[in-house]
Scaffold this active site. Structure first.
Site, PDB file in Angstrom:
ATOM      1  N   TYR A 295       0.791  -1.183  -0.242  1.00 42.66           N
ATOM      2  CA  TYR A 295      -0.003  -0.084   0.048  1.00 42.66           C
ATOM      3  C   TYR A 295       1.026   1.052  -0.227  1.00 42.66           C
ATOM      4  O   TYR A 295       0.244   2.437   0.320  1.00 42.66           O
ATOM      5  CB  TYR A 295      -0.951   0.089   1.413  1.00 42.66           C
ATOM      6  CG  TYR A 295      -1.837  -1.185   1.230  1.00 42.66           C
ATOM      7  CD1 TYR A 295      -2.448  -1.806   0.159  1.00 42.66           C
ATOM      8  CD2 TYR A 295      -2.083  -2.220   2.410  1.00 42.66           C
ATOM      9  CE1 TYR A 295      -3.206  -2.696  -0.124  1.00 42.66           C
ATOM     10  CE2 TYR A 295      -2.541  -3.470   2.335  1.00 42.66           C
ATOM     11  CZ  TYR A 295      -3.315  -3.059   1.424  1.00 42.66           C
ATOM     12  OH  TYR A 295      -4.177  -4.616   1.482  1.00 42.66           O
ATOM     13  N   ARG A 296       2.638   1.291  -0.413  1.00 41.51           N
ATOM     14  CA  ARG A 296       2.771   2.042  -0.473  1.00 41.51           C
ATOM     15  C   ARG A 296       3.453   3.263   0.809  1.00 41.51           C
ATOM     16  O   ARG A 296       3.479   3.842   0.654  1.00 41.51           O
ATOM     17  CB  ARG A 296       2.305   3.506  -1.540  1.00 41.51           C
ATOM     18  CG  ARG A 296       1.031   3.085  -2.940  1.00 41.51           C
ATOM     19  CD  ARG A 296       2.698   2.123  -3.466  1.00 41.51           C
ATOM     20  NE  ARG A 296       1.962   2.166  -5.145  1.00 41.51           N
ATOM     21  CZ  ARG A 296       2.138   1.060  -5.730  1.00 41.51           C
ATOM     22  NH1 ARG A 296       3.001   0.136  -5.712  1.00 41.51           N
ATOM     23  NH2 ARG A 296       1.649   0.765  -6.877  1.00 41.51           N
ATOM     24  N   LEU A 297       3.458   2.306   1.254  1.00 42.10           N
ATOM     25  CA  LEU A 297       3.823   2.532   3.582  1.00 42.10           C
ATOM     26  C   LEU A 297       5.252   2.275   3.537  1.00 42.10           C
ATOM     27  O   LEU A 297       5.489   1.433   4.553  1.00 42.10           O
ATOM     28  CB  LEU A 297       3.148   2.026   4.456  1.00 42.10           C
ATOM     29  CG  LEU A 297       1.640   1.547   3.944  1.00 42.10           C
ATOM     30  CD1 LEU A 297       0.694   0.866   5.006  1.00 42.10           C
ATOM     31  CD2 LEU A 297       0.604   3.404   3.651  1.00 42.10           C
ATOM     32  N   HIS A 298       5.999   2.744   2.443  1.00 47.65           N
ATOM     33  CA  HIS A 298       7.893   2.265   2.063  1.00 47.65           C
ATOM     34  C   HIS A 298       8.552   2.941   3.868  1.00 47.65           C
ATOM     35  O   HIS A 298       7.691   4.238   4.301  1.00 47.65           O
ATOM     36  CB  HIS A 298       8.234   2.445   1.397  1.00 47.65           C
ATOM     37  CG  HIS A 298       7.176   2.264  -0.448  1.00 47.65           C
ATOM     38  ND1 HIS A 298       6.825   1.324  -0.693  1.00 47.65           N
ATOM     39  CD2 HIS A 298       6.763   3.342  -1.251  1.00 47.65           C
ATOM     40  CE1 HIS A 298       6.712   1.269  -2.067  1.00 47.65           C
ATOM     41  NE2 HIS A 298       6.006   2.716  -2.019  1.00 47.65           N
TER      42      HIS A 298
END
Ligand code: FMN
Ligand code: PMP
Length: 205
Positions: free
Chosen positions: A182-185
């Site tokens: 979820y692009r929670l890099h």
């Protein structure tokens, strides 16, 4: 405090150890070439340019690649000795990106000679034959220059062309980016201030 800034002299060592670990993971994960990195430069006109080169050495002094000083990147780096390096290893964990920025210096002649001597003879002759980034009128012209270099060095070692050398990017900041769902890099930035103190903080993705 908003960020978890710590100042430890060992932070550069920590960042380099992280780089080494990820570099090994990249090789183990079957990355086609973990040494391939983009190097971005800009001349005095401020217009960025980027291309891939191969990382040939790295230690606390910096990250080294080899090239022609008279090619575009060589000319830009002589006018403005600052570069950004970029590694992308999609097969490591859930994808890893490493960004390094810093001042650039030419390696010693001894270091460049030693690396040049380790290259295949064909690549050594190619370095003499190539006028990197200049207009090439025909492939035959390049072949002729290569043949001339072959003749010139027949029966002896190929010396290093004086304008072909190594450039070392001395890191001023190193960022590790770890991909996540979820692009929670996750982003970890190590940076060195004007006084030479390293600090570490996280960045929003
Ligand atoms: C995988 C790969 C590795 C490369 N490695 C180098 C290198 O180590 N040194 C180099 O001068 N050019 C290398 N090149 C060629 C550069 O990308 C570039 O075409 C060349 O250096 C000229 O760039 P410039 O005109 O900006 O100076 C490589 C290209 C690729 C695709
Ligand atoms: C023009 C040029 N110079 C230098 C290199 C550095 O790599 P090597 O010394 O392994 O040839 C490369 C690698 N592709 C290259 O294309």
């Amino acid at each position: 405090m908003e960020t978890s800034t710590v100042e430890t002299p060992g932070l550069l060592a920590e960042a380099l150890a992280t780089f080494d670990r990820l570099f090994r993971e990249a090789a183990d994960a079957g990355e086609p070439d973990p040494t391939a990195m983009t190097v971005a430069t800009a001349g005095l006109d401020g217009r960025p340019s980027a291309r891939i080169v191969l990382l040939k050495a790295h230690d606390p002094r910096g990250f080294v690649f080899y090239t022609h000083l008279d090619g575009r990147k060589g000319r830009e780096l002589q006018a403005n000795p600052q570069a950004a390096l970029l590694f992308h290893w999609p097969r490591v964990r859930d994808g890893v990106q490493v960004r390094i920025e810093g001042a650039v210096e030419i390696v010693s002649d001894d270091e460049a000679d030693a690396y040049f001597a380790s290259r295949p003879r064909g690549s050594q002759l190619g370095a003499w034959a190539s006028k990197q980034s200049e207009t090439l009128e025909s492939r035959e012209a390049f072949d002729q220059r290569y043949a001339r270099a072959e003749q010139e060095f027949e029966g002896r070692d190929v010396s290093r062309p004086p304008r072909w050398t190594g450039l070392r990017v001395r890191p001023r900041c190193i960022e590790f980016w770890y991909g996540a769902q979820y692009r929670l890099h996750e982003r970890q930035l190590y940076e060195c201030d004007a006084a030479g103190e390293w600090s570490k903080r996280m960045l929003y993705p």
